[in-house]
Design a protein around this motif. Structure first.
Motif, PDB file in Angstrom:
ATOM      1  N   LYS A   1       2.593   1.988  -3.338  1.00 47.16           N
ATOM      2  CA  LYS A   1       1.718   2.556  -4.368  1.00 47.16           C
ATOM      3  C   LYS A   1       1.392   4.010  -4.060  1.00 47.16           C
ATOM      4  N   VAL A   2       1.250   4.355  -2.800  1.00 43.50           N
ATOM      5  CA  VAL A   2       1.030   5.749  -2.409  1.00 43.50           C
ATOM      6  C   VAL A   2       2.199   6.604  -2.882  1.00 43.50           C
TER       7      VAL A   2
ATOM      8  N   MET B   1      -4.766  -3.276  -6.317  1.00 47.38           N
ATOM      9  CA  MET B   1      -4.821  -3.303  -4.861  1.00 47.38           C
ATOM     10  C   MET B   1      -6.074  -4.015  -4.359  1.00 47.38           C
TER      11      MET B   1
ATOM     12  N   GLU C   1      -5.285   8.701  -1.485  1.00 50.75           N
ATOM     13  CA  GLU C   1      -4.753   8.927  -2.837  1.00 50.75           C
ATOM     14  C   GLU C   1      -5.784   8.558  -3.893  1.00 50.75           C
TER      15      GLU C   1
ATOM     16  N   TRP D   1      -3.938   0.781 -10.443  1.00 47.13           N
ATOM     17  CA  TRP D   1      -3.596   0.501  -9.050  1.00 47.13           C
ATOM     18  C   TRP D   1      -4.827   0.228  -8.202  1.00 47.13           C
TER      19      TRP D   1
ATOM     20  N   TYR E   1       0.834  -1.208   0.000  1.00 49.13           N
ATOM     21  CA  TYR E   1       0.000   0.000   0.000  1.00 49.13           C
ATOM     22  C   TYR E   1       0.867   1.256   0.000  1.00 49.13           C
TER      23      TYR E   1
ATOM     24  N   TYR F   1      -3.263   1.756   4.461  1.00 51.67           N
ATOM     25  CA  TYR F   1      -4.582   1.741   3.824  1.00 51.67           C
ATOM     26  C   TYR F   1      -5.196   3.139   3.793  1.00 51.67           C
TER      27      TYR F   1
ATOM     28  N   LEU G   1      -3.521   5.099   1.124  1.00 58.34           N
ATOM     29  CA  LEU G   1      -3.918   4.600  -0.192  1.00 58.34           C
ATOM     30  C   LEU G   1      -5.331   5.069  -0.529  1.00 58.34           C
TER      31      LEU G   1
END
Length: 195
Positions: free
Chosen positions: A52-53, A115, A88, A111, A49, A82, A85
């Motif tokens: 990806k952020v 995710m 975002e 994403w 997580y 989380y 994420l």
């Protein structure tokens, strides 16, 4: 599958994972990930997580990675990851450009989907580690997961590199039909000259 449905699936499976980790034995082994404990599994998802952020915030691969330890527990890091994420994803349309590892889809939506599926699979891993029955995966999310697996993790690498983890390399080829929930896929491995 629609982006909002994927976000809802992500949220529901994150909550189940967090609840299992927060109230369970973090030292329990995860049968589907034999080298991992539940703590390792939770740490993995938290780092995914957070990774990806960082990718969305900085439009590139984080370097260095992973970040230095913060002293958080695995569950605290999962919660932080989380929430970041989710923020975002809420701040960006699915069509906004974002760096991904998939040449054909460089969007935030990639994403969101990735995710959602990452989380449902690891939620099931956590259920196995906790020794509890797995909750059913909603049909639309399960079908999209099959599609993602076949298209993104099998078909695309086979076209891009001519093989997938050795499956097609040197093989005589072969095919199998997959049918689920009214959808059909035809999966073929091997070089075109082999058929």
């Amino acid at each position: 599958m629609e982006t909002e449905s994927l976000k809802q699936g992500l949220a529901a499976n994150y909550l189940r994972l967090r609840d299992l980790a927060g109230g369970g034995d973090l030292t329990a082994r995860v049968p589907s990930c034999p080298e991992w404990t539940v703590a390792d599994l939770v740490s993995h998802v938290a780092h995914v997580y957070l990774h990806k952020v960082e990718m969305m915030r900085h439009h590139g691969w984080p370097d260095p990675w992973p970040p230095a330890p913060t002293g958080e527990t695995e569950v605290e890091m999962l919660e932080r990851g989380y929430l970041a994420l989710r923020a975002e994803f809420a701040a960006r349309p699915a069509t906004q450009e974002a760096v991904t590892w998939h040449d054909e889809d460089q969007t935030v939506g990639f994403w969101v989907r990735r995710m959602a599926h990452e989380t449902v699979i690891h939620r099931i891993d956590a259920e196995l580690g906790a020794g509890v029955a797995s909750e059913p995966v909603p049909g639309d999310l399960a079908l999209d997961g099959i599609d993602e697996l076949l298209q993104l993790f099998l078909a695309w690498p086979s076209v891009k590199w001519g093989k997938f983890a050795g499956v097609a390399e040197g093989g005589a080829g072969g095919s199998v039909g997959v049918r689920a929930g009214g959808r059909r896929w035809w999966v073929w491995a091997g070089s075109p000259a082999a058929s």
